[in-house]
Every structure is written in C-alpha cells, then in structure tokens.
Scaffold this active site. Structure first.
Site, PDB file in Angstrom:
ATOM      1  N   GLU A   1       0.801  -1.239   0.000  1.00  0.00           N
ATOM      2  CA  GLU A   1       0.000   0.000   0.000  1.00  0.00           C
ATOM      3  C   GLU A   1       0.828   1.281   0.000  1.00  0.00           C
ATOM      4  O   GLU A   1       0.545   2.213   0.747  1.00  0.00           O
ATOM      5  CB  GLU A   1      -0.964   0.005   1.194  1.00  0.00           C
ATOM      6  CG  GLU A   1      -1.928  -1.171   1.177  1.00  0.00           C
ATOM      7  CD  GLU A   1      -2.955  -1.122   2.306  1.00  0.00           C
ATOM      8  OE1 GLU A   1      -2.840  -0.264   3.191  1.00  0.00           O
ATOM      9  OE2 GLU A   1      -3.867  -1.978   2.289  1.00  0.00           O
TER      10      GLU A   1
ATOM     11  N   ASN B   1       2.129  -5.124  -3.190  1.00  0.00           N
ATOM     12  CA  ASN B   1       0.712  -5.427  -2.944  1.00  0.00           C
ATOM     13  C   ASN B   1      -0.071  -4.146  -2.661  1.00  0.00           C
ATOM     14  O   ASN B   1       0.413  -3.280  -1.917  1.00  0.00           O
ATOM     15  CB  ASN B   1       0.648  -6.354  -1.714  1.00  0.00           C
ATOM     16  CG  ASN B   1      -0.709  -6.972  -1.462  1.00  0.00           C
ATOM     17  OD1 ASN B   1      -1.293  -7.565  -2.363  1.00  0.00           O
ATOM     18  ND2 ASN B   1      -1.208  -6.848  -0.234  1.00  0.00           N
TER      19      ASN B   1
ATOM     20  N   HIS C   1     -10.427  -6.055  -2.486  1.00  0.00           N
ATOM     21  CA  HIS C   1     -11.518  -5.859  -1.521  1.00  0.00           C
ATOM     22  C   HIS C   1     -12.647  -5.185  -2.294  1.00  0.00           C
ATOM     23  O   HIS C   1     -12.593  -3.984  -2.558  1.00  0.00           O
ATOM     24  CB  HIS C   1     -11.052  -4.992  -0.353  1.00  0.00           C
ATOM     25  CG  HIS C   1      -9.965  -5.631   0.459  1.00  0.00           C
ATOM     26  ND1 HIS C   1     -10.169  -6.780   1.191  1.00  0.00           N
ATOM     27  CD2 HIS C   1      -8.661  -5.299   0.644  1.00  0.00           C
ATOM     28  CE1 HIS C   1      -9.041  -7.126   1.798  1.00  0.00           C
ATOM     29  NE2 HIS C   1      -8.106  -6.248   1.477  1.00  0.00           N
TER      30      HIS C   1
ATOM     31  N   GLU D   1      -6.155 -10.631  -1.347  1.00  0.00           N
ATOM     32  CA  GLU D   1      -6.978 -10.383  -0.151  1.00  0.00           C
ATOM     33  C   GLU D   1      -8.453 -10.343  -0.516  1.00  0.00           C
ATOM     34  O   GLU D   1      -9.217  -9.518  -0.001  1.00  0.00           O
ATOM     35  CB  GLU D   1      -6.564  -9.067   0.528  1.00  0.00           C
ATOM     36  CG  GLU D   1      -5.088  -9.007   0.872  1.00  0.00           C
ATOM     37  CD  GLU D   1      -4.686  -7.784   1.681  1.00  0.00           C
ATOM     38  OE1 GLU D   1      -5.572  -7.073   2.201  1.00  0.00           O
ATOM     39  OE2 GLU D   1      -3.469  -7.540   1.790  1.00  0.00           O
TER      40      GLU D   1
ATOM     41  N   ASP E   1     -12.202 -10.317  -0.926  1.00  0.00           N
ATOM     42  CA  ASP E   1     -13.495 -10.406  -0.227  1.00  0.00           C
ATOM     43  C   ASP E   1     -14.461  -9.496  -0.970  1.00  0.00           C
ATOM     44  O   ASP E   1     -14.062  -8.480  -1.527  1.00  0.00           O
ATOM     45  CB  ASP E   1     -13.396 -10.095   1.279  1.00  0.00           C
ATOM     46  CG  ASP E   1     -12.662  -8.822   1.648  1.00  0.00           C
ATOM     47  OD1 ASP E   1     -12.495  -7.936   0.782  1.00  0.00           O
ATOM     48  OD2 ASP E   1     -12.260  -8.691   2.816  1.00  0.00           O
TER      49      ASP E   1
HETATM   50  C1  XIL Z   1      -6.376  -6.186   8.285  1.00  0.00           C
HETATM   51  C2  XIL Z   1      -6.682  -7.371   9.185  1.00  0.00           C
HETATM   52  O1  XIL Z   1      -7.603  -8.205   8.507  1.00  0.00           O
HETATM   53  C3  XIL Z   1      -7.259  -6.891  10.484  1.00  0.00           C
HETATM   54  O2  XIL Z   1      -7.372  -7.985  11.399  1.00  0.00           O
HETATM   55  C4  XIL Z   1      -6.376  -5.815  11.105  1.00  0.00           C
HETATM   56  O3  XIL Z   1      -6.998  -5.291  12.261  1.00  0.00           O
HETATM   57  C5  XIL Z   1      -6.102  -4.696  10.114  1.00  0.00           C
HETATM   58  O4  XIL Z   1      -5.542  -5.251   8.935  1.00  0.00           O
HETATM   59  N1  XIL Z   1      -5.058  -4.508   3.636  1.00  0.00           N
HETATM   60  C6  XIL Z   1      -4.059  -5.342   4.093  1.00  0.00           C
HETATM   61  C7  XIL Z   1      -4.289  -6.213   5.269  1.00  0.00           C
HETATM   62  O5  XIL Z   1      -3.013  -5.424   3.444  1.00  0.00           O
HETATM   63  O6  XIL Z   1      -3.138  -6.393   6.050  1.00  0.00           O
HETATM   64  C8  XIL Z   1      -5.407  -5.685   6.145  1.00  0.00           C
HETATM   65  O7  XIL Z   1      -5.676  -6.647   7.152  1.00  0.00           O
HETATM   66  C9  XIL Z   1      -6.633  -5.378   5.324  1.00  0.00           C
HETATM   67  C10 XIL Z   1      -6.338  -4.326   4.289  1.00  0.00           C
END
Ligand code: XIL
Length: 297
Positions: free
Chosen positions: A127, A169, A205, A232, A234
C-alpha cells in the site's frame, strides 16, 4: 476437484486464505482450512508491530504457529507484509530519516532471513501508492525517507531470501486507473533497472462488482514480466456469487496469475464486520459464493 485447493491445483494455481494464529484451536475453522485451502497468509502475525515490537527485538511466536501449521499440512505461505505505513510498532512510528530507513531495511533483512526458504511469495511493500488521480506515492514516514525506499526494500528481501517471489501489494488497483498505472510504471522502471520484483498483488476488496477491465489490468502487469496474484479477496453485496466467479475466471485467463487468497474463512472471521464478504457463513457452511467459485475453477 471437490475443494477449492484441489480444483485450483488442477489449474496450476493455489487457493489460499488469510488466517489468524489464535483461531488454530477452533476445530470448525481448522477443519475448513485443512479441507479447502492449500495456501495461507498470516492476517496480522508477520506485520512489523507483531514481529519487532521493540527495536531489534524480534517476536515470532504467532507467525511460527501459522508457518508450522502450513508446513505440516503442505500449504504454501504468503508472507505479509514486510513494510507498510500501517501496523508499525510505536517506536518506528516515531522515527524518521536515515534512522528509520536503516531500521526498516534491517527489519526486512531480519524477517526475510528468519523465514528464508519457507515463503512462496512475500509482500515486501504494501500500500505505498496514494488513492486518487495523481498516480503517485502515499505520504508516509517511509516515503519521507526517500523515494528509493521501495527498491531498497526489494533488494534487501532478495538478498535475504533469494527463492521467495517478491511482490508489491495494494488495493483499489483492480482496474486500470491512476493508482494501478502508477504501480505499473514503477514495475516497468524496476524491470528496466534490474531492481528485483517478481509479482504484484491485487488485494481485491470489492463491493458487489468488479471493474470490467480487471482481467486486462492483470494481463498488462503480466506482460511486464511479473506474476500476478489476487491476495486479499473479499466481496460484499447481493451480486457476491457472480463477482467471485468473475474474479476467479479472470485469474484463470491470465497464465501468470498464480493464485487467489481470500481474506478470511467464515464471514465471522472477516475484518469487514457485518458485510459477510467471504465464502463460508459464520457457522462454517458453504455459501452460494463458494459454489460459484468452485464451479469457476
Ligand atoms: C487487516 C486485518 O484483517 C485486520 O485484522 C487488522 O486489524 C487490520 O488489517 N489490507 C491489508 C491487510 O493489506 O493487512 C489488512 O488486514 C486489510 C487491508
């Protein structure tokens, strides 16, 4: 195949989940994990605040619990994440300049060395690009150490674990937009100058839809000579099952797309509280999104 992992493997891919060490004593959770998934990402356990809570003092207990579970069950491991603006330990948040740069690179070296040979792919930097139309870097304490911090991190990771795939990422990079193009330009620059980078992770996401150029975006990165991974995933909303299938098909259509990781197992495991964005309901039952994903594989 009859499971996500076996079906993905038949297509030369992995299917993974983000998991939490403290849930490895939950038999429903572990039952689904071991049945369905052949890759894991520690959801929080390899982040900077978890692994180096005080400077130079490393803490690997929870990360090791996940690594040991994965190795005992033949699962790949995505390491996440060596450097990120978020979830830094307090001591690092309070640092700047060359002291922070040295501490950050030391962190990369130490953690990548600790897990050398065990990690399929590392999110070396997470990020680092800004949202919006500028296409530039996100402001952060790391960015303020100099624009070359990302390449320094990748070089240190390569030296520490030469066989891990090294990934950049990010999120909101799912279509062709200013942010993804900024990353594309960085990857192209790294490739032209011999800075080690092997893969780009697309967090994905999503909320009920996926950009129409999602596959084209994956493909343009692959055409630069890097692998791509959905890291990631969802998806919230009523169109969830169809969107999961679209994302799965996009990965399968790009030969350099190595695999898909969902960001949790059951809806109750999701960081997106109340949005039910995952493949299993809170009781561990398969959802329509599970079936559409399996059918797409
Ligand atoms: C999130 C986790 O799922 C949570 O448990 C934590 O509190 C915060 O981080 N992008 C990412 C992940 O790269 O590391 C994040 O994970 C979600 C967004």
């Amino acid at each position: 195949g009859t499971t996500l992992g076996a079906s993905a493997a038949e297509r030369g891919r992995y299917f993974g989940a983000a998991i939490a060490a403290f849930k490895l004593s939950d038999s429903t959770y572990v039952g689904i994990l071991n049945r369905e998934f052949n890759s894991v990402t520690p959801e929080n356990e390899m982040k900077w605040d978890a692994t180096e809570p005080s400077q130079g003092s490393f803490s690997y207990g929870n990360a090791d619990r996940i690594v040991n579970h994965a190795q005992a069950n033949g699962m790949r491991i995505r390491g996440h994440a060596l450097l990120w603006h978020a979830q830094q330990p307090g001591w690092a948040q309070n640092m700047s300049g060359s002291a922070l740069r040295s501490a950050a690179i030391n962190h990369v070296t130490q953690v990548a060395t600790k897990y050398r040979g065990k990690i399929h792919s590392w999110d070396v930097v997470n990020e680092a690009f800004a949202d919006g139309s500028g296409g530039g870097r996100r402001d952060s304490n790391l960015q303020r150490t100099g624009n070359d911090w990302i390449e320094a991190a990748f070089r240190a990771a390569r030296a520490a674990d030469p066989n891990a795939k090294l990934c950049y990422n990010d999120y909101n990079t799912d279509g062709i937009n200013a942010k993804s193009t900024g990353i594309y330009n960085m990857v192209q620059d790294f490739k032209s100058r011999g800075v080690p980078i092997d893969c780009v992770g697309f967090q994905s996401h999503l909320s009920n839809s996926v950009p129409s150029d999602y596959q084209a975006n994956l493909q343009r990165f692959a055409n630069l000579g890097v692998d791509v991974q959905i890291t990631e995933l969802d998806i919230s909303g009523s169109n969830q099952a169809a969107v999961y299938a679209t994302v799965t098909n996009a990965c399968l259509a790009v030969s350099r797309c190595n695999g898909i990781t969902v960001w949790g197992i059951r809806d109750s495991d999701s960081w997106r509280t109340g949005q039910n964005p995952l493949l299993f309901d809170s009781s561990g039952n398969k959802k329509a999104a599970y079936t559409s994903t399996l059918n797409a594989l």
